[in-house]
Design a protein around this motif. Structure first.
Motif, PDB file in Angstrom:
ATOM      1  N   GLY A  15       0.788  -1.216   0.000  1.00 37.87           N
ATOM      2  CA  GLY A  15       0.000   0.000   0.000  1.00 37.87           C
ATOM      3  C   GLY A  15       0.823   1.270   0.000  1.00 37.87           C
ATOM      4  O   GLY A  15       0.294   2.363  -0.217  1.00 37.87           O
ATOM      5  N   ARG A  67      -1.444   2.553 -10.989  1.00 35.38           N
ATOM      6  CA  ARG A  67      -0.639   2.589  -9.755  1.00 35.38           C
ATOM      7  C   ARG A  67       0.739   3.209  -9.993  1.00 35.38           C
ATOM      8  O   ARG A  67       1.263   3.885  -9.106  1.00 35.38           O
ATOM      9  CB  ARG A  67      -0.448   1.177  -9.209  1.00 35.38           C
ATOM     10  CG  ARG A  67      -1.738   0.457  -8.869  1.00 35.38           C
ATOM     11  CD  ARG A  67      -1.481  -0.856  -8.136  1.00 35.38           C
ATOM     12  NE  ARG A  67      -0.709  -1.808  -8.935  1.00 35.38           N
ATOM     13  CZ  ARG A  67       0.471  -2.314  -8.559  1.00 35.38           C
ATOM     14  NH1 ARG A  67       1.015  -1.951  -7.404  1.00 35.38           N
ATOM     15  NH2 ARG A  67       1.090  -3.188  -9.330  1.00 35.38           N
ATOM     16  N   ASN A  84       2.814   3.737  -6.605  1.00 33.98           N
ATOM     17  CA  ASN A  84       1.855   3.859  -5.506  1.00 33.98           C
ATOM     18  C   ASN A  84       1.095   2.548  -5.322  1.00 33.98           C
ATOM     19  O   ASN A  84       1.093   1.687  -6.204  1.00 33.98           O
ATOM     20  CB  ASN A  84       0.870   4.991  -5.798  1.00 33.98           C
ATOM     21  CG  ASN A  84       1.540   6.340  -5.932  1.00 33.98           C
ATOM     22  OD1 ASN A  84       2.560   6.610  -5.293  1.00 33.98           O
ATOM     23  ND2 ASN A  84       0.971   7.201  -6.764  1.00 33.98           N
ATOM     24  N   SER A  85       0.440   2.424  -4.195  1.00 35.97           N
ATOM     25  CA  SER A  85      -0.366   1.229  -3.898  1.00 35.97           C
ATOM     26  C   SER A  85       0.436  -0.040  -4.176  1.00 35.97           C
ATOM     27  O   SER A  85      -0.048  -0.968  -4.827  1.00 35.97           O
ATOM     28  CB  SER A  85      -1.650   1.241  -4.731  1.00 35.97           C
ATOM     29  OG  SER A  85      -2.406   2.395  -4.469  1.00 35.97           O
TER      30      SER A  85
END
Length: 124
Positions: A15, A67, A84-85
């Motif tokens: 995450g 992402r 990201n993520s």
């Protein structure tokens, strides 16, 4: 010939986010498209994303779309991969490379030289 050095990897929880950098030497960086690849343990090196010379057009593999964001700053001779993520399956050594044309298939086999890469580890 453009020489590239990757940096910015690290250990992050699922995450989380990381931004990788690909610093280029030489005066021809802006005339080359840049691609990011990754290699997980026991797997082949795979293409992840690429960006055109101008930075206007990008392409991503399905597993990172939405992402990851690839970008570049030609004034700084640097390309970036904002991640990201992050997921555990993103764990790999990440590499960048460059070639004149952005279009067409990007295969790790076409590149004769690679940098040392930067390790990204995503924990659960």
């Amino acid at each position: 010939q453009v020489q590239l050095v990757e940096s910015g990897g690290g250990l992050v929880q699922a995450g989380g986010s990381l931004r990788l950098s690909c610093a280029a030497s030489g005066r021809t960086f802006s005339s080359h498209a840049v691609g990011w690849f990754r290699q997980a343990p026991g797997k082949e090196r795979e293409f992840v994303a690429r960006i055109t010379r101008s930075g206007l057009f990008t392409y991503y593999i399905d597993s990172v779309k939405g992402r990851f964001t690839i970008s570049r700053d030609n004034a700084k001779n640097t390309a970036y991969l904002q991640m990201n993520s992050l997921k555990p399956e993103d764990t790999a050594v990440y590499y960048c490379n460059s070639r004149l044309q952005a279009d067409g298939t990007w295969s790790a086999d076409e590149f004769g030289a690679w940098g040392q890469g930067t390790q990204v580890t995503v924990s659960t």
